[in-house]
Scaffold this motif. Structure first.
Motif, PDB file in Angstrom:
ATOM      1  N   GLY A 182       1.699   5.731  -7.915  1.00  0.00           N
ATOM      2  CA  GLY A 182       0.698   6.803  -7.954  1.00  0.00           C
ATOM      3  C   GLY A 182      -0.725   6.305  -7.533  1.00  0.00           C
ATOM      4  O   GLY A 182      -1.575   6.885  -8.410  1.00  0.00           O
ATOM      5  N   LEU A 183      -0.825   5.195  -6.892  1.00  0.00           N
ATOM      6  CA  LEU A 183      -2.142   4.783  -6.576  1.00  0.00           C
ATOM      7  C   LEU A 183      -2.727   5.213  -5.282  1.00  0.00           C
ATOM      8  O   LEU A 183      -1.712   5.083  -4.415  1.00  0.00           O
ATOM      9  CB  LEU A 183      -2.041   3.010  -6.506  1.00  0.00           C
ATOM     10  N   GLY A 184      -3.961   5.575  -5.073  1.00  0.00           N
ATOM     11  CA  GLY A 184      -4.514   5.813  -3.881  1.00  0.00           C
ATOM     12  C   GLY A 184      -5.153   4.486  -3.129  1.00  0.00           C
ATOM     13  O   GLY A 184      -4.836   3.493  -3.731  1.00  0.00           O
ATOM     14  N   TYR A 185      -5.257   4.788  -2.119  1.00  0.00           N
ATOM     15  CA  TYR A 185      -5.704   3.628  -1.057  1.00  0.00           C
ATOM     16  C   TYR A 185      -6.849   2.840  -1.646  1.00  0.00           C
ATOM     17  O   TYR A 185      -6.808   1.624  -1.587  1.00  0.00           O
ATOM     18  CB  TYR A 185      -5.814   4.190   0.373  1.00  0.00           C
ATOM     19  N   SER A 186      -7.903   3.652  -1.993  1.00  0.00           N
ATOM     20  CA  SER A 186      -9.079   3.082  -2.707  1.00  0.00           C
ATOM     21  C   SER A 186      -8.651   2.105  -3.789  1.00  0.00           C
ATOM     22  O   SER A 186      -8.899   0.933  -4.371  1.00  0.00           O
ATOM     23  CB  SER A 186     -10.100   3.868  -3.089  1.00  0.00           C
ATOM     24  N   GLU A 187      -7.550   2.648  -4.626  1.00  0.00           N
ATOM     25  CA  GLU A 187      -7.250   1.735  -5.954  1.00  0.00           C
ATOM     26  C   GLU A 187      -6.445   0.552  -5.387  1.00  0.00           C
ATOM     27  O   GLU A 187      -6.631  -0.432  -6.001  1.00  0.00           O
ATOM     28  CB  GLU A 187      -6.293   2.565  -6.708  1.00  0.00           C
ATOM     29  N   LEU A 206      -6.437  -5.387  -5.049  1.00  0.00           N
ATOM     30  CA  LEU A 206      -6.279  -6.665  -4.219  1.00  0.00           C
ATOM     31  C   LEU A 206      -7.618  -7.526  -4.644  1.00  0.00           C
ATOM     32  O   LEU A 206      -7.337  -8.650  -4.646  1.00  0.00           O
ATOM     33  CB  LEU A 206      -6.073  -6.246  -2.689  1.00  0.00           C
ATOM     34  N   ASP A 207      -8.719  -6.905  -4.475  1.00  0.00           N
ATOM     35  CA  ASP A 207      -9.750  -7.692  -4.843  1.00  0.00           C
ATOM     36  C   ASP A 207     -10.027  -8.440  -6.185  1.00  0.00           C
ATOM     37  O   ASP A 207     -10.589  -9.520  -6.255  1.00  0.00           O
ATOM     38  CB  ASP A 207     -11.204  -6.845  -4.685  1.00  0.00           C
ATOM     39  N   LYS A 208      -9.413  -7.872  -7.122  1.00  0.00           N
ATOM     40  CA  LYS A 208      -9.508  -8.286  -8.509  1.00  0.00           C
ATOM     41  C   LYS A 208      -8.029  -9.376  -8.713  1.00  0.00           C
ATOM     42  O   LYS A 208      -8.293 -10.455  -9.634  1.00  0.00           O
ATOM     43  CB  LYS A 208      -8.923  -7.388  -9.535  1.00  0.00           C
ATOM     44  N   LEU A 209      -7.199  -9.562  -7.917  1.00  0.00           N
ATOM     45  CA  LEU A 209      -6.113 -10.542  -7.934  1.00  0.00           C
ATOM     46  C   LEU A 209      -6.665 -11.981  -7.999  1.00  0.00           C
ATOM     47  O   LEU A 209      -7.429 -12.017  -6.876  1.00  0.00           O
ATOM     48  CB  LEU A 209      -4.997 -10.016  -7.003  1.00  0.00           C
ATOM     49  N   ALA A 228       0.651  -1.342   0.125  1.00  0.00           N
ATOM     50  CA  ALA A 228       0.169  -0.042  -0.036  1.00  0.00           C
ATOM     51  C   ALA A 228       0.736   1.292   0.064  1.00  0.00           C
ATOM     52  O   ALA A 228       0.663   2.126  -0.860  1.00  0.00           O
ATOM     53  CB  ALA A 228      -0.894  -0.093   1.405  1.00  0.00           C
ATOM     54  N   VAL A 229       1.876   1.405   0.811  1.00  0.00           N
ATOM     55  CA  VAL A 229       2.704   2.507   1.064  1.00  0.00           C
ATOM     56  C   VAL A 229       3.489   2.575  -0.304  1.00  0.00           C
ATOM     57  O   VAL A 229       3.885   3.461  -1.118  1.00  0.00           O
ATOM     58  CB  VAL A 229       3.766   2.385   2.247  1.00  0.00           C
ATOM     59  N   MET A 230       4.186   1.466  -0.888  1.00  0.00           N
ATOM     60  CA  MET A 230       4.943   1.705  -2.114  1.00  0.00           C
ATOM     61  C   MET A 230       4.122   1.876  -3.137  1.00  0.00           C
ATOM     62  O   MET A 230       4.543   2.746  -4.106  1.00  0.00           O
ATOM     63  CB  MET A 230       5.701   0.129  -2.241  1.00  0.00           C
TER      64      MET A 230
END
Length: 552
Positions: free
Chosen positions: A202-207, A212-215, A194-196
């Motif tokens: 350039g990903l936000g927390y919601s992205e 993770l849900d799609k993996l 998440a931090v990386m």
């Protein structure tokens, strides 16, 4: 040109009067035709004490130049009144003439008109010289001094004019469109995705949560290890465009941005099949002996389970028994993956056995077509578990205390142990009963039925087709049970029988075209086993047509 030391200004020779621009600090000395050769040596002490008329003229010229009077001419100074003290022969000038400058200071565009020329004698040739020093404070200490080279204040840039320098390449470079480049990130200890993802992708927390849900396996990003690596590309604003991470050498995921959404695609790499032959002898346990040949753990496990179906290693194997194993692996990036046994030959004191995998049904057969797998397995599980209660029609029930038949065989095993089908068939019932707990009934192709009681979880549904060795349930402790175990029953002609003693259907055998096709497949693999060529081999090289080409 002759220079007399000691002067302070520049005096040019007679021939410079015709130059388009005369130096401002100059004096022209008129010479008569009958002038005698001679030149005062001003640096000489005696000459300084006895100044000649030309020395006086030089002194006067110096004073006028120092006073800022500019260029001037000496008129009416006859050379016969000068005394020659030093003579220098010059053989470069034949004729010359001299005239006075009319104006005190010449402009760059003025041109001095020559007077009537007359032939000079030898003395005039000696006196037509430059006397003095450069106005720019250049002092020549000796008559033969070397002139000073011109200086420069800029480097040679390989161009003639500075205004010809073109900055077009730089402008074109700035106008090029942004091209995303692949970058590699290596996971550091303690780093979280998440931090990386926020710092580098350039990903936000919601992205991140959406990704993770799609993996297919979110642990690829949530439980990564230090040293793992993945490749990614970002746009000119630092937002993720593409991310590629491999779970292992064969499989991984590819994440791509489609407008504002992140799409996940599975990566499956196909390897090149490579065959290798391993050979060894039994020394101690068979599993350790097989591992000593270089077989990986997966191939050792498969080989052990394969031979266990035919004989008991503890009872039948002997030290010194020899074996050869042909294994095929998928080679990706010089790494063998998914090793699988193709053929095995065991030569022992108590048993000789050769088995070859049939590509049509993935089962093993002897060279004459006999199947290794029995048509009906004795045990509905893999491994070995303690028999806790035998088949007994007159058993005393441990819970009710009454005499009631025990129509099955109990095996003590931990809850969740996989239960497998002993033969092919179709599921007839999946039921939950107050006494039997969760149980399954399967009707097999040969007419036998099997029942499985006290299960913790069924893995099949009613009407589903199952094959030999397929998982059908997990063992448990449901219903009336004194502890975790599997209750297993076999019914023949609708009557319960002792599953541990009943005669089961014999091994299946290939016939007709199936047998011919299998033997054609098996022939080169058997030849590879018998060749003794350990290491990488080519099964195709042992085919009859390949041998025929080699003979030709």
């Amino acid at each position: 040109m002759v220079t007399v030391l000691g002067g302070h200004k520049l005096l040019t020779t007679y021939h410079q009067y015709s130059q388009p621009a005369m130096p401002a600090d100059s004096v022209l000395v008129p010479l008569a035709d009958d002038s005698a050769p001679g030149l005062p040596a001003l640096a000489d002490a005696d000459a300084q004490r006895e100044k000649t008329p030309i020395a006086t003229a030089i002194g006067e010229a110096s004073r006028l130049l120092d006073a800022g009077q500019g260029a001037f001419s000496l008129r009416g100074l006859p050379l016969d009144k000068l005394k020659a003290t030093e003579v220098i022969d010059l053989d470069v000038v034949q004729t010359a003439s001299a005239d006075a400058v009319e104006t005190p200071r010449a402009t760059p565009t003025e041109r001095l008109a020559p007077a009537d020329t007359a032939a000079l004698d030898e003395g005039a040739q000696h006196m037509a010289v430059v006397i003095g020093t450069l106005a720019g404070n250049m002092t020549v200490s000796e008559p033969e001094a070397t002139p000073v080279a011109d200086a420069t204040s800029y480097e040679d840039y390989g161009i003639d004019r500075f205004d010809e320098v073109s900055f077009l390449p730089l402008e074109l470079e700035a106008q090029k469109p942004y091209v995303p480049r692949w970058q590699t990130h290596i996971v550091n200890a303690g780093e979280t995705f998440a931090v990386m993802a926020q710092n580098k992708l350039g990903l936000g927390y919601s992205e991140v949560l959406t990704l993770l849900d799609k993996l297919p396996d979110a642990e690829m990003l949530t439980r990564w290890r230090a040293g793992q690596r993945f490749d990614y590309r970002v746009d000119e604003n630092g937002r993720l465009l593409t991310l590629k991470m491999m779970k292992n050498t064969r499989s991984g995921v590819l994440v791509t941005r489609q407008q504002e959404d992140l799409e996940v695609t599975a990566i499956e790499r196909e390897g090149k099949p490579v065959q290798r032959l391993y050979a060894g002898s039994v020394s101690g346990s068979f599993a350790r002996s097989a591992q000593a040949t270089g077989l990986d753990s997966g191939a050792v496990t498969e080989l052990t389970r394969l031979l266990e179906k035919k004989f008991d290693f503890r009872r039948d194997s002997r030290r010194g028994d020899a074996f050869q194993v042909l294994v095929e692996s998928d080679m990706i990036d010089d790494e063998p993956l998914d090793s699988r046994v193709l053929a095995v030959k065991y030569q022992g004191q108590r048993m000789d056995l050769t088995l070859v995998r049939n590509a049509d049904n993935n089962r093993f057969y002897t060279p004459d077509g006999h199947s290794l797998d029995p048509a009906f397995a004795r045990y509905p599980f893999e491994g070995s578990y303690r028999l806790s209660s035998n088949f007994n029609p007159n058993r005393h029930h441990p819970v009710t205390g009454r005499t009631s038949p025990h129509n099955g065989t109990d095996f003590a095993m931990p809850i969740g142990t996989p239960v497998t089908a002993p033969a092919g068939g179709r599921v007839e019932r999946v039921v939950k009963h107050y006494a039997a707990g969760r149980y399954i009934v399967i009707r097999h192709d040969n007419g036998y039925r099997t029942r499985y009681l006290h299960l913790s979880k069924p893995l099949v549904k009613k009407g589903q087709r199952v094959e030999m060795g397929e998982r059908i349930a997990l063992s448990g402790n449901t219903g009336r049970s004194t502890g975790p175990h599997l209750h297993y029953e076999v019914h023949v002609n609708n009557a319960p029988v002792n599953a541990m003693k009943v005669k089961l259907p014999e091994n299946t055998r290939l016939h007709g075209d199936s047998l011919v096709a299998f033997q054609q497949q098996a022939r080169p693999m058997i030849a590879a086993l018998e060749s003794g060529d350990t290491g990488t081999v080519s099964v195709a090289a042992y085919r009859p047509e390949a041998n025929a080409q080699n003979d030709n």
